[in-house]
Design a protein around this motif. Structure first.
Motif, short mmCIF file in Angstrom:
data_model
loop_
_atom_site.label_atom_id
_atom_site.label_comp_id
_atom_site.label_asym_id
_atom_site.label_seq_id
_atom_site.Cartn_x
_atom_site.Cartn_y
_atom_site.Cartn_z
N GLY A 159 0.86 -1.18 0.00
CA GLY A 159 0.00 0.00 0.00
C GLY A 159 0.89 1.23 0.00
O GLY A 159 1.80 1.34 0.82
N LEU A 160 0.66 2.12 -0.94
CA LEU A 160 1.44 3.35 -1.06
C LEU A 160 0.49 4.53 -0.98
O LEU A 160 -0.57 4.52 -1.62
N ALA A 161 0.86 5.55 -0.22
CA ALA A 161 0.04 6.76 -0.11
C ALA A 161 0.94 7.95 0.18
O ALA A 161 2.06 7.79 0.66
N TYR A 162 0.42 9.13 -0.12
CA TYR A 162 1.12 10.35 0.23
C TYR A 162 0.10 11.40 0.63
O TYR A 162 -1.07 11.32 0.30
N VAL A 163 0.59 12.38 1.37
CA VAL A 163 -0.21 13.56 1.72
C VAL A 163 0.68 14.76 1.45
O VAL A 163 1.86 14.78 1.82
N ARG A 164 0.11 15.75 0.78
CA ARG A 164 0.85 16.97 0.46
C ARG A 164 0.96 17.87 1.70
O ARG A 164 0.06 17.92 2.51
N SER A 165 2.05 18.60 1.75
CA SER A 165 2.23 19.60 2.79
C SER A 165 1.28 20.76 2.52
O SER A 165 1.06 21.12 1.37
N GLY A 166 0.74 21.32 3.58
CA GLY A 166 -0.13 22.49 3.42
C GLY A 166 0.65 23.74 3.09
O GLY A 166 0.10 24.71 2.58
N LYS A 167 1.94 23.75 3.37
CA LYS A 167 2.76 24.94 3.12
C LYS A 167 3.33 24.96 1.71
O LYS A 167 3.58 26.01 1.16
N ASP A 168 3.57 23.79 1.14
CA ASP A 168 4.16 23.66 -0.19
C ASP A 168 3.48 22.49 -0.90
O ASP A 168 3.76 21.34 -0.58
N PRO A 169 2.59 22.75 -1.83
CA PRO A 169 1.82 21.67 -2.46
C PRO A 169 2.67 20.67 -3.25
O PRO A 169 2.20 19.58 -3.56
N ASP A 170 3.92 21.02 -3.54
CA ASP A 170 4.81 20.08 -4.24
C ASP A 170 5.53 19.14 -3.27
O ASP A 170 6.16 18.19 -3.69
N TRP A 171 5.48 19.47 -1.97
CA TRP A 171 6.15 18.66 -0.94
C TRP A 171 5.19 17.58 -0.48
O TRP A 171 4.07 17.87 -0.08
N ARG A 172 5.64 16.33 -0.55
CA ARG A 172 4.78 15.21 -0.17
C ARG A 172 5.42 14.38 0.93
O ARG A 172 6.63 14.23 0.98
N TYR A 173 4.57 13.85 1.79
CA TYR A 173 4.98 12.88 2.80
C TYR A 173 4.47 11.53 2.31
O TYR A 173 3.27 11.33 2.13
N TRP A 174 5.39 10.60 2.07
CA TRP A 174 5.08 9.30 1.49
C TRP A 174 5.20 8.19 2.53
O TRP A 174 6.08 8.23 3.39
N ALA A 175 4.36 7.18 2.40
CA ALA A 175 4.47 5.97 3.21
C ALA A 175 4.15 4.77 2.33
O ALA A 175 3.19 4.80 1.56
N LEU A 176 4.95 3.75 2.45
CA LEU A 176 4.76 2.47 1.75
C LEU A 176 4.69 1.39 2.84
O LEU A 176 5.60 1.30 3.65
N VAL A 177 3.62 0.62 2.84
CA VAL A 177 3.49 -0.49 3.77
C VAL A 177 3.46 -1.78 2.95
O VAL A 177 2.68 -1.90 1.99
N LEU A 178 4.33 -2.70 3.31
CA LEU A 178 4.45 -3.99 2.62
C LEU A 178 3.97 -5.09 3.55
O LEU A 178 4.19 -5.04 4.76
N GLY A 179 3.30 -6.11 2.99
CA GLY A 179 2.82 -7.22 3.82
C GLY A 179 2.57 -8.46 2.99
O GLY A 179 2.78 -8.49 1.77
N ARG A 180 2.08 -9.51 3.67
CA ARG A 180 1.77 -10.78 3.00
C ARG A 180 0.30 -10.89 2.70
O ARG A 180 -0.53 -10.36 3.32
#
Length: 180
Positions: A159-180
């Protein structure tokens, strides 16, 4: 309170019945109402737009398949529960404006995974910055611990997702969760 995706955003369903009835005091309902009011207050104060990266798993599936295939690993399938766990973490990081594996609410990776009904082996990669999916995975593949997670043969879903920073719309916080 149930989270659902709607048009790329994560929405919260609020029950139609009153949460707190003055004629029948109930501590749980009162606390739930207080929590909702606190969330509503935070939503009004923050400039973080949560949920924008919901669905990133589907768009990255071909890229992830290519990386794993080129390195002798089996394919990974996008998974809604893993994406939800990733979105929670990306949202927390964007709200906190820092990259961490834990949250300010005392939830570590293990508790987030369990809270999303994910069992068995799991791993998480996180990142922040101005990057698209291609650049993101290039960075992770050039980092030995992140590469190890991406190529781990125990994992079959992601599962991969990101959320943009409210201060800079080009700045993203990414998270990747891997599982079985």
């Amino acid at each position: 309170m149930i989270g659902r995706k709607s048009g790329g955003m994560t929405a919260i369903d609020i029950p139609s019945r009153p949460i707190f009835a003055p004629h029948r005091p109930d501590r749980r309902r009162f606390l739930a109402a207080a929590g909702l009011l606190a969330l509503a207050g935070l939503a009004g104060c923050t400039s973080v737009r949560t949920g924008e990266g919901a669905g990133a798993s589907r768009s990255a599936a071909r890229l992830v398949a290519g990386i794993r295939s080129a390195n002798g690993s089996g394919p990974l399938s996008p998974d809604v529960r893993l994406e939800q766990a990733a979105l929670q973490q990306a949202g927390y990081m964007a709200g906190a404006t820092r990259m961490v594996h834990t949250t300010g609410w005392g939830k570590d990776f293990s508790s987030r995974v369990k809270g999303n009904g994910i069992e068995g082996a799991a791993a998480e990669n996180i990142a922040e910055g101005r990057m698209d999916e291609k650049r993101l995975f290039d960075i992770w593949m050039n980092s030995p611990p992140h590469r190890r997670n991406l190529l781990d043969p125990r994992f079959t879903r992601f599962g991969l997702a990101y959320v943009r920073s409210g201060k800079d719309p080009d700045w993203r916080y990414w998270a990747l969760v891997l599982g079985r």
